[in-house]
Design a protein around this motif. Structure first.
Motif, mmCIF file in Angstrom:
data_model
loop_
_atom_site.group_PDB
_atom_site.id
_atom_site.type_symbol
_atom_site.label_atom_id
_atom_site.label_comp_id
_atom_site.label_asym_id
_atom_site.label_seq_id
_atom_site.Cartn_x
_atom_site.Cartn_y
_atom_site.Cartn_z
ATOM 1 N N GLU A 168 2.235 -94.140 -36.991
ATOM 2 C CA GLU A 168 0.777 -94.256 -36.913
ATOM 3 C C GLU A 168 0.102 -92.960 -37.369
ATOM 4 N N THR A 169 0.655 -91.815 -36.946
ATOM 5 C CA THR A 169 0.088 -90.526 -37.352
ATOM 6 C C THR A 169 0.200 -90.324 -38.848
ATOM 7 N N LYS A 187 0.551 -92.652 -41.177
ATOM 8 C CA LYS A 187 -0.328 -93.587 -41.880
ATOM 9 C C LYS A 187 -1.779 -93.097 -41.872
#
Length: 426
Positions: free
Chosen positions: A254-255, A257
């Motif tokens: 997530e980070t 992306k």
């Protein structure tokens, strides 16, 4: 020829794949044998109904047969290979179908068997089917004097650019040749001496190192697609840990992306569109030529089919006339001459069928040869397009100064990305 086999269920999906006339230029249902149905969807549904009386979940055995590039394999040779497969796997008496596909100047076959034995209501056991099909594949190469793939000569000599179906599908969604993707990732790995060098190499190709949800080490590409490094690099987790360190210290997907989203800019989109727009103009005449060729080839096949049907009717009429009528016909039955004439008619019908099949094969080989010349131009142009796209992306991610990147990040955050790239299916 390359033989790939699998046990599977979901006959509806398989039937759609085998009858797909969008991704294949020609689809020919050559044979549906042993089923009450005379079409693929109903035949596979019939197999599924049989399986409900057993514990078998994967009631179908699907095998594809792909000859070497440039080799003219007749329908009879395909049928011989399929028959050998059935003998090896104990499926000789099982219902089956045969479908031919033609695409990109190549012809291959699919055979699908129902595994359920209707007499004993048990599934035919298929032990070591992958190894057995690999041995059959090798024997066919030797029998026909085809050049053996390196993978048959020695396991260690397998092409490092070979990839699994799942890798192919993932790369296909990204509109990037998977061979280029795998080569880029493997080059990053083999040329890097430490974690920093590996991360830099990945970054130059548009990938970011991250901590995966299920797989410890992954790479996230510039579009946000997550790639398992152990699968694409063909290395074990232990080797990755030695080179990269503990995965827990890597940023999460997530980070990564979120950071990549900031770095995707309108400039990247514009460069991408410019390259695709340029190649679209070069692909268009080839696509038109391909569509015209398919139409012409289809007309030729229909004309041949009509001529053969007319001749078959005349020959059938002539064979029927060999049987006398009235008292003479009765006398032929009494003396046994009727059986002699009937056997002769059957032999003539078999010769006629074989002659017609050879004529169809000859036409197909001629058309494939013509299509191959056009496909060569397609392949060269697509390779050039992929190379230009890859070089552009590498240049963008490796050569932009930090202040320019920061400026483009702010611009991108204010203007959402709308990437509508043009793609061609050849």
């Amino acid at each position: 020829m390359i033989i790939k086999a699998s046990q599977r269920a979901n006959g509806n999906e398989l039937a759609r794949h085998l009858l797909n006339e969008v991704e294949n230029e020609f689809v020919i249902v050559h044979k549906v044998s042993g089923f009450m149905a005379n079409n693929l969807p109903d035949a596979f549904r019939e197999s599924y109904l049989f399986s409900q009386a057993t514990k078998c979940k994967q009631h179908l055995f699907s095998v594809s047969y792909s000859p070497p590039v440039g080799e003219e394999v007749t329908t009879e040779q395909f049928e011989e290979a399929i028959s050998q497969s059935a003998d090896i796997m104990g499926l000789k008496n099982q219902p089956y179908v045969i479908v031919f596909h033609e695409k990109n100047a190549r012809r291959h076959a699919h055979a699908v068997w129902c595994r359920i034995d209707p007499e004993n209501m048990k599934a035919v056991h298929l032990p070591y089917y992958k190894n057995k099909m690999a041995e059959l594949s090798k024997s066919l190469y030797l029998k026909h004097n085809w050049q053996l793939p390196k993978g048959h000569l020695a396991q260690a000599k397998r092409n490092p650019l070979n990839f699994s179906p799942s890798e192919w599908q993932q790369a296909k969604r990204l509109d990037i040749d998977p061979r280029i993707m795998k080569q880029a990732l493997q080059n990053c790995w083999h040329n890097a001496k430490n974690k920093q060098a590996f991360e830099t190499a990945l970054s130059n190709h548009g990938y970011r190192l991250a901590q995966g949800d299920r797989r410890s080490y992954v790479a996230v590409d510039w579009r946000g697609e997550v790639l398992s490094l152990s699968r694409w690099l063909k290395v074990k987790k232990r080797e990755l840990k030695m080179q990269v360190g503990n995965y827990e210290y890597l940023p999460t997907i997530e980070t990564v992306k979120a950071n990549i989203d900031k770095q995707l800019t309108q400039n990247v989109e514009q460069f991408d569109k410019q390259i695709r727009r340029f190649y679209k103009g070069r692909f268009t005449p080839l696509i038109n030529a391909k569509e015209n060729m398919i139409t012409r080839h289809n007309t030729q096949r229909e004309d041949l089919s009509k001529k053969q049907e007319q001749r078959q009717k005349l020959e059938q009429s002539r064979r029927l006339s060999n049987h006398a009528k009235g008292w003479r016909g009765i006398w032929n039955h009494v003396t046994g001459r009727y059986k002699h004439i009937e056997k002769q008619n059957q032999q003539e019908a078999l010769v006629s069928h074989k002659r017609d099949q050879e004529m169809r094969d000859h036409l197909i080989f001629k058309q494939i040869s013509e299509r191959h010349k056009l496909q060569t131009r397609f392949d060269q142009l697509k390779t050039s397009q992929q190379r230009d796209l890859q070089e552009m992306r590498q240049a963008v991610f490796s050569k932009l100064p930090k202040e320019k990147i920061a400026h483009l990040e702010r611009k991108f955050s204010a203007e959402p990305q709308h990437n509508q790239s043009w793609n061609v299916e050849v």
